[in-house]
Design an enzyme around this catalytic site. Structure first.
Site, short mmCIF file in Angstrom:
data_model
loop_
_atom_site.label_atom_id
_atom_site.label_comp_id
_atom_site.label_asym_id
_atom_site.label_seq_id
_atom_site.Cartn_x
_atom_site.Cartn_y
_atom_site.Cartn_z
CG ASP A 168 -1.69 1.20 1.44
OD1 ASP A 168 -2.33 1.63 0.46
OD2 ASP A 168 -1.69 1.76 2.56
CG ASP A 184 -1.46 7.70 0.55
OD1 ASP A 184 -0.52 8.50 0.49
OD2 ASP A 184 -2.31 7.58 -0.34
CG ASP A 243 -1.79 2.49 6.50
OD1 ASP A 243 -2.19 3.56 6.97
OD2 ASP A 243 -2.11 2.11 5.36
#
Length: 202
Positions: free
Chosen positions: A16, A18, A172
């Site tokens: 991922d 961001d 995250d």
């Protein structure tokens, strides 16, 4: 700092962007906060936490439902991305994850799977000097169903030419972990390896 590890079964790595490769969450938070105050919404770190990994347009839709506002999702999402772009140079790399990219570059195939827009995603990688490590990037424009749907990561696996079950995903947020699980992939939550600083001034 605890070191991130690669699962022995992993034959490809999907990241991922961001909050995983780039510590952009404080920048996104600030951009939303700046835009949403015009609509009378106090955008708190807690509220932002419930929307991690959700594309801007869908975030505005969810906020409309929650606050009874009638923001035009495409328009306000566009404003937010513009605001974000103005301050995105303030982002920092997520060091433990970036170290992994550098260590496995050329050893395992790698891709980025993000809920963000393609142009800004590449710009993020450029700011952090990571664009040279990736050729494959699947963004919001490339899929019909964003995370927690597995489409983003399945598309990465397809472009990498690797079976989903031997792909390790680094994420995250819960929507991303759910997407990786739904895709039958190995998933690793990276927030245990660095301090997330949403809500602090950048």
């Amino acid at each position: 700092m605890v070191k991130l590890n690669i699962d022995p079964k992993a034959k490809a790595l999907i990241f991922d962007l961001d909050g995983t490769l780039a510590d952009t969450m404080p920048v996104h938070f600030q951009a939303y906060k700046n835009i949403l105050q015009d609509y009378g919404i106090e955008f708190t770190p807690k509220l932002f936490g419930t929307l991690a990994g959700v594309p801007a347009v869908d975030t505005i839709r969810k906020l409309n439902e929650q606050f009874g506002t009638n923001m035009v999702p495409e328009e306000v999402g566009h404003f937010k991305e513009g605001e974000y772009e103005k301050i995105m140079y303030k982002m920092k790399p997520v060091e433990p994850v970036v170290e992994l990219v550098k260590e496995y570059h050329g050893r395992l195939p790698m891709a980025v799977g993000t809920g963000g827009y393609k142009r800004l995603a590449w710009k993020t990688l450029e700011i952090l000097g990571l664009d040279k490590y990736f050729e494959i990037l699947v963004s919001a424009e490339d899929v019909k169903h964003p995370k927690p749907h597995p489409e983003t990561f399945l598309k990465c696996a397809e472009l990498l030419g690797v079976q989903p079950e031997v792909c390790q995903v680094f994420e995250d947020g819960d929507p991303g972990i759910q997407a990786a699980t739904a895709a039958g992939m190995i998933s690793t939550l990276v927030t245990e390896y660095y301090e997330v600083t949403i809500g602090k001034d950048i």
